[in-house]
Design a protein around this motif. Sequence first.
Motif: not given
Lengths: 248, 168
Positions: A12-15, A36-49, A67-71
Amino acid sequence: MSVPEFLLRLSDDRLILGHRLSEWCGHGPILEEDIALANISLDLIGQANLLLELAGKEEGRGRTGDQLAYFREAVEFRNALIMELPRGDFGFTIARQFLVSVFGILHLERLSQSRHGDLAGIAAKALKETRYHARHSADWILKLGDGTAESHRRVQDAIDELWRYTGELFEMDDLERALAGDGLAADRAELREPWRAEVGRVLAAASLKMPADGFMQRGGREGRHTEHLGHLLAEMQIVARSFPGAEW
Amino acid sequence: MVSAVRAPEIWWNAVAGVLDPEVPVLSVVDLGIVRDVREDGDTVVVDVTPTYSGCPAMRVIERDIVQALQAAGAGAVRVNTVFTPAWTTDWISEDARERLRAYGIAPPSGRAPVAAELVPLLHRTPAVACPQCRSERTEQRSEFGSTACKAIWYCTDCRQPFEYLKAI
């Protein structure tokens, strides 16, 4: 069921931070920074996934990462409060990214030694990414701190405002103490001094002041969040909730 | 139908024909994403490791691997994700690096950096040669590029921007 709960804190920290960063997409001050910010965002969301999928597997109730992310509702999110604060100006976004990335490096170094094999592997990968996230934000801390009077003031204000949200990163509770005792998690409290030393070194090089520790905000790990999280989730979750089962 | 007599080379060859969708001169084997190919009864099992946690190409790659193996005659295919050891550009072969350069992307310069300090304040990337004119008078414009794996560089001799596959 303490392992899934711990994994939710990490994911959740990363998401949430990843989602906050994604808000800059199309709004960065220059094209390179937008990317750059979009890339870092993508890394973090990838880690979260990866971490959410693992949490779902460990939980054994058949919930997927999506399901854990969206519900889940805001009270079920386990991120530290610092992640959900509004993105603010570029200085605020960079200051947060810097404080959180240095913590991330220290924490992931330990977690990559976890006895939980999958967690250790994900942490080792995330560590490589977090190292260049920290490099990117530290570069900007230097530029903004040593830049104009306005850039200096803005980034100093951001550091001052963010400081009371940093204590939560190092908080331990019975759950993580037990996991750390079993070699699965790491003792966050031990990371505080090395974090202060590193943050202090970069701030000094940028002619910025490190704030004194005072009152620290907390509550995210128990699901007690600021009012900002609900708004973020509304935006992040609306498509999945409007079209349940949709795939893209 | 997979029979025990058929050498697993046939599966390796099928997988080696799968190209990276973002860098279509390198196969997923060149990149070191494919860690193992083996038979488990009637199932062909492929171990893959992600390059970057958020790389959106990974899903496409998994789909392409399944299709390539089925086209080569595999019955059931299972793609496993493995995380250890973490992917590194050190696994990209010399030959693959040359193809990358010919395609216009500068290959990773040197080995993946070993962190000496937590946050290096004066970090220097080893010289990156321009993939067009080979000049080493180049500079980094941004550590982030069109995909997670690439940075944006600029050649001060031929005055052209180019992409660099970051050493990680």
